[in-house]
Write an enzyme that holds these catalytic residues in place. Structure first.
Site, PDB file in Angstrom:
ATOM      1  N   THR A  11       0.766  -1.208  -0.061  1.00 19.77           N
ATOM      2  CA  THR A  11      -0.121   0.149   0.138  1.00 19.77           C
ATOM      3  C   THR A  11       0.676   1.224  -0.070  1.00 19.77           C
ATOM      4  O   THR A  11       1.921   1.194   0.544  1.00 19.77           O
ATOM      5  CB  THR A  11      -1.061   0.274   1.148  1.00 19.77           C
ATOM      6  OG1 THR A  11      -1.800   1.140   1.177  1.00 19.77           O
ATOM      7  CG2 THR A  11      -0.331   0.094   2.564  1.00 19.77           C
ATOM      8  N   ASP A  72      -7.766  -3.872  -0.207  1.00 23.45           N
ATOM      9  CA  ASP A  72      -8.564  -2.848  -0.975  1.00 23.45           C
ATOM     10  C   ASP A  72      -9.865  -2.641  -0.438  1.00 23.45           C
ATOM     11  O   ASP A  72     -10.512  -3.547   0.193  1.00 23.45           O
ATOM     12  CB  ASP A  72      -8.776  -3.680  -2.408  1.00 23.45           C
ATOM     13  CG  ASP A  72      -9.314  -2.541  -3.404  1.00 23.45           C
ATOM     14  OD1 ASP A  72      -8.384  -1.587  -3.603  1.00 23.45           O
ATOM     15  OD2 ASP A  72     -10.711  -2.536  -3.681  1.00 23.45           O
TER      16      ASP A  72
HETATM   17  P1  ITT Z   1      -3.487   1.642  -1.855  1.00 20.31           P
HETATM   18  O1  ITT Z   1      -4.183   1.075  -3.129  1.00 20.31           O
HETATM   19  O2  ITT Z   1      -2.201   2.025  -2.069  1.00 20.31           O
HETATM   20  O3  ITT Z   1      -3.605   0.619  -0.759  1.00 20.31           O
HETATM   21  P2  ITT Z   1      -5.546   3.534  -1.844  1.00 20.31           P
HETATM   22  O4  ITT Z   1      -6.003   4.778  -0.966  1.00 20.31           O
HETATM   23  O5  ITT Z   1      -5.669   3.898  -3.307  1.00 20.31           O
HETATM   24  O6  ITT Z   1      -4.166   3.118  -1.293  1.00 20.31           O
HETATM   25  P3  ITT Z   1      -8.067   1.685  -2.285  1.00 20.31           P
HETATM   26  O7  ITT Z   1      -7.862   1.813  -3.662  1.00 20.31           O
HETATM   27  O8  ITT Z   1      -8.231   0.391  -1.403  1.00 20.31           O
HETATM   28  O9  ITT Z   1      -6.535   2.111  -1.502  1.00 20.31           O
HETATM   29  O10 ITT Z   1      -8.921   3.024  -1.792  1.00 20.31           O
HETATM   30  C1  ITT Z   1      -9.213   2.789  -0.609  1.00 20.31           C
HETATM   31  C2  ITT Z   1     -10.080   4.284  -0.311  1.00 20.31           C
HETATM   32  O11 ITT Z   1     -11.407   4.141   0.276  1.00 20.31           O
HETATM   33  C3  ITT Z   1      -9.227   5.140   0.493  1.00 20.31           C
HETATM   34  O12 ITT Z   1      -8.263   5.912  -0.279  1.00 20.31           O
HETATM   35  C4  ITT Z   1     -10.386   5.948   1.066  1.00 20.31           C
HETATM   36  O13 ITT Z   1     -10.745   6.995   0.400  1.00 20.31           O
HETATM   37  C5  ITT Z   1     -11.568   5.159   1.412  1.00 20.31           C
HETATM   38  N1  ITT Z   1     -11.347   4.400   2.625  1.00 20.31           N
HETATM   39  C6  ITT Z   1     -10.707   2.944   2.774  1.00 20.31           C
HETATM   40  N2  ITT Z   1     -10.608   2.632   4.140  1.00 20.31           N
HETATM   41  C7  ITT Z   1     -11.073   3.752   4.852  1.00 20.31           C
HETATM   42  C8  ITT Z   1     -11.150   4.202   6.248  1.00 20.31           C
HETATM   43  O14 ITT Z   1     -10.775   3.121   7.340  1.00 20.31           O
HETATM   44  N3  ITT Z   1     -11.524   5.387   6.540  1.00 20.31           N
HETATM   45  C9  ITT Z   1     -11.872   6.408   5.654  1.00 20.31           C
HETATM   46  N4  ITT Z   1     -11.730   6.030   4.351  1.00 20.31           N
HETATM   47  C10 ITT Z   1     -11.066   4.907   3.924  1.00 20.31           C
END
Ligand code: ITT
Length: 213
Positions: A11, A72
């Site tokens: 990540t 994800d």
């Molecule tokens: P990586 O792929 O590098 O892990 P990313 O942020 O792009 O990082 P994702 O594609 O899984 O990861 O997108 C997850 C998004 O969903 C994240 O950027 C937040 O906007 C939201 N999200 C996920 N978990 C969350 C949490 O615990 N609290 C708040 N927002 C969250």
């Protein structure tokens, strides 16, 4: 005596990494992703597909001998028929900042009555094969786990802890948003907390780990 298994977090999201440090402390010796290793484009239609894609890409880039954990996750809003979903990180555009995603979500929900939503998290852990002979027969172990939390989207952001949509997300039964809560309290209800606990239970069942919470 050997310590916990080294595992690389697939990540670039520092908010997720902070949470895993708390959630998996003792079970894994977590390392951040090297700057020269690229994460794949998230082409999957589901959280599970994207979690696998990230874990498999980083596992291969590291030569197949280091454990890798990918996450994800995202927000599914009922009135938006599950959006932003797998697009949560880039809801307001490629490389959107958290504040921009938050403002876009508030704009999309303006005038709508139903503000229910859920966070979803899917984890994919890949473990290297044990060093046995003949090596060609050994396959990596893959473990998946999922967690959810139900809640509502507030009318304005509140709080400064956490990341992403936390300032807008109020878990069912709470009067605070996740961004107003102490981080350890978020872990007790969050999608990532639930997924991490499910993963640890699965690993204990498979006798992969004896350490951990
Ligand atoms: P990586 O792929 O590098 O892990 P990313 O942020 O792009 O990082 P994702 O594609 O899984 O990861 O997108 C997850 C998004 O969903 C994240 O950027 C937040 O906007 C939201 N999200 C996920 N978990 C969350 C949490 O615990 N609290 C708040 N927002 C969250």
């Amino acid at each position: 005596m050997s310590g916990p298994t080294v595992a690389v977090l697939a990540t670039r999201n520092a908010g997720k990494a902070r949470e895993f440090d708390r959630l998996l402390e003792g079970a894994f010796d977590l390392r951040t992703l090297r700057a020269d290793i690229a994460l794949p484009e998230e082409t999957g239609e589901t959280f599970a597909e994207n979690a696998r894609l990230k874990a498999e890409t980083v596992f291969a880039a590291l030569g197949g001998s280091t454990a890798v954990l990918a996450d994800d996750s995202g927000l599914q809003v009922t009135a938006l028929r599950g959006a932003p979903g797998v697009q949560s990180a880039r809801y307001a555009g490629e490389n959107a900042r958290d504040e921009e995603n938050v403002q876009k979500l508030l704009a999309e929900l303006r005038g709508r009555g139903d503000r229910t939503a859920r966070f979803v998290c899917v984890l994919c852990l890949i473990l290297p094969p044990p060093p046995i002979e003949p090596r060609a027969q050994a396959t990596p172990g893959r473990f998946m786990a999922e967690g959810h939390v139900e809640g509502t989207i507030t009318r304005a952001p509140r709080g400064s802890d956490g990341f992403g949509y936390d300032p807008l997300f109020q878990p069912l039964g709470w009067s605070e948003t996740l961004a107003e809560a102490d981080p350890a309290r978020k872990d007790t209800v969050s999608h990532r907390g639930a997924a991490a606990r499910a993963l640890l239970a699965r690993l204990r069942e498979a006798e992969v780990i004896v350490h951990g919470t």
